[in-house]
Scaffold this active site. Structure first.
Site, PDB file in Angstrom:
ATOM      1  N   GLU A  45     -28.747 -21.126  20.044  1.00  0.00           N
ATOM      2  CA  GLU A  45     -27.942 -22.319  19.785  1.00  0.00           C
ATOM      3  C   GLU A  45     -28.546 -23.526  20.499  1.00  0.00           C
ATOM      4  O   GLU A  45     -28.973 -23.440  21.652  1.00  0.00           O
ATOM      5  CB  GLU A  45     -26.516 -22.091  20.297  1.00  0.00           C
ATOM      6  CG  GLU A  45     -25.595 -23.286  20.152  1.00  0.00           C
ATOM      7  CD  GLU A  45     -24.198 -23.034  20.711  1.00  0.00           C
ATOM      8  OE1 GLU A  45     -23.299 -23.833  20.416  1.00  0.00           O
ATOM      9  OE2 GLU A  45     -24.003 -22.025  21.438  1.00  0.00           O
ATOM     10  N   LYS A 134     -21.748 -26.126  12.887  1.00  0.00           N
ATOM     11  CA  LYS A 134     -20.597 -25.525  13.557  1.00  0.00           C
ATOM     12  C   LYS A 134     -19.307 -26.214  13.097  1.00  0.00           C
ATOM     13  O   LYS A 134     -19.211 -27.446  13.127  1.00  0.00           O
ATOM     14  CB  LYS A 134     -20.750 -25.642  15.079  1.00  0.00           C
ATOM     15  CG  LYS A 134     -19.673 -24.910  15.873  1.00  0.00           C
ATOM     16  CD  LYS A 134     -19.808 -25.142  17.377  1.00  0.00           C
ATOM     17  CE  LYS A 134     -20.871 -24.270  17.994  1.00  0.00           C
ATOM     18  NZ  LYS A 134     -20.764 -24.298  19.502  1.00  0.00           N
ATOM     19  N   CYS A 168     -22.036 -19.304  18.140  1.00  0.00           N
ATOM     20  CA  CYS A 168     -21.258 -19.126  19.358  1.00  0.00           C
ATOM     21  C   CYS A 168     -19.816 -18.726  19.050  1.00  0.00           C
ATOM     22  O   CYS A 168     -19.595 -17.734  18.363  1.00  0.00           O
ATOM     23  CB  CYS A 168     -21.346 -20.391  20.214  1.00  0.00           C
ATOM     24  SG  CYS A 168     -21.064 -20.093  21.977  1.00  0.00           S
TER      25      CYS A 168
END
Length: 312
Positions: A45, A134, A168
């Protein structure tokens, strides 16, 4: 479709807040993964060019300070945009390696100015395949990253299987995971900044739940890697020297760990991906098929981008 191949997970840190130096390091790491025979290479990430752990960007509820805005500008300038020179260079790295390259980036929207935490996908011919942004940054991340709509809950049907993934803590969102399973994911990619012990159990759970290979990928970062001239650097004073310990892992569709978690150092994990195992794993569980009670549960995803209305 290739049934068996080598996948690589790169656990490393970028050259924090330095785009060009990070690209140089990325090229070297891609070459190392290629030397290990990798046909799929995953980076963590926000690898380009920093996951800004420990930094506040001068924000508290109700106020922002000038140093935080200067830090934001430096962060923005070390980020990349789809189709820019840095993006094209990543495509060339994939082409040189003859491998699929998936990398976590700070993606800047050059029209709006917003930053997104994204995954960029490149094919072995160097083409930009697409991206995932995200959809829900966590806690203080919401100060620096925008949240995306469902249009980039992406998967890619490739010569080495259908791949896609989440970033994540999106992986803690049951409906986001189901949105990926619905697309027939065989190779699930999970770049992260979470280096707690429990993350590996999450990776194993997703492998078992989704009946897919899972590649978890994190950074190894120390405080000494941060540029000391960063605005707001003093916010790191109380941080430990090792700020991200790693924990990258590769798991098969029945939850077996193929590459043990790597802790406390940079390195490249590899494992053989055998897509036949995905088929075999569906004998007793399939979250979107024979183990899905669609007569009881109705699951829908709004994957359409918002309509832009332009006054004439």
């Amino acid at each position: 479709m290739s049934a068996k191949y080598i996948a690589a997970v790169v656990q490393a840190a970028p050259i924090l807040f330095d785009l060009e130096a990070t690209l140089d390091k990325t090229a070297d790491l891609v070459s190392q993964a290629k030397a290990k025979g990798a046909q799929l290479i995953l980076f963590p990430e926000a690898f380009i060019s920093a996951y800004p752990r420990g930094l506040s960007f001068g924000t508290v509820v109700g106020s922002r300070d000038p140093a935080g805005r200067l830090l934001w500008q430096r962060y923005w300038e070390s980020s990349i945009a789809e189709g820019d020179a840095a993006c094209l260079r990543l495509g060339q790295m994939a082409k040189d390696a003859g491998a699929f390259l998936v990398i976590g980036v700070n993606e800047k929207d050059t029209v709006s100015g917003t930053l997104y935490c994204s995954m960029f996908y490149f094919g072995p011919n160097g083409d930009f395949l697409g991206k995932h942004r995200k959809i829900k940054p966590t806690a203080q991340e919401r100060v620096i990253w925008g949240e995306d709509n469902g249009s980039t809950l992406s998967s890619f049907d490739t010569s080495i299987g259908k791949m896609g993934g989440l970033i994540c803590w999106e992986n803690y969102m049951p409906m986001a995971r189901m949105a990926m399973y619905q697309q027939g994911i065989q190779v699930y990619l999970a770049p992260t900044a979470d280096n707690r012990d429990g993350w590996q159990q999450t990776m194993q759970h997703i492998a078992l739940e989704g009946r897919c290979f899972v590649l978890g990928c994190n950074q190894y970062v120390t405080k000494s890697m941060y540029p000391t001239d960063l605005p707001g650097f003093q916010a790191l004073e109380n941080q430990p020297e090792v700020m991200a310990t790693g924990g990258s892992i590769i798991v098969d569709p029945l939850g077996k760990v193929l590459a043990e978690p790597l802790w406390g150092e940079e390195g490249i994990l590899t494992a053989e991906i055998d897509l036949d195992q995905v088929i075999q794993s569906k004998l007793d569980f399939d979250p979107i098929g024979h183990y899905n009670r669609s007569d009881i549960f109705d699951f829908k995803v709004n994957n359409q981008p918002p309509i832009k209305v332009i006054d004439q």
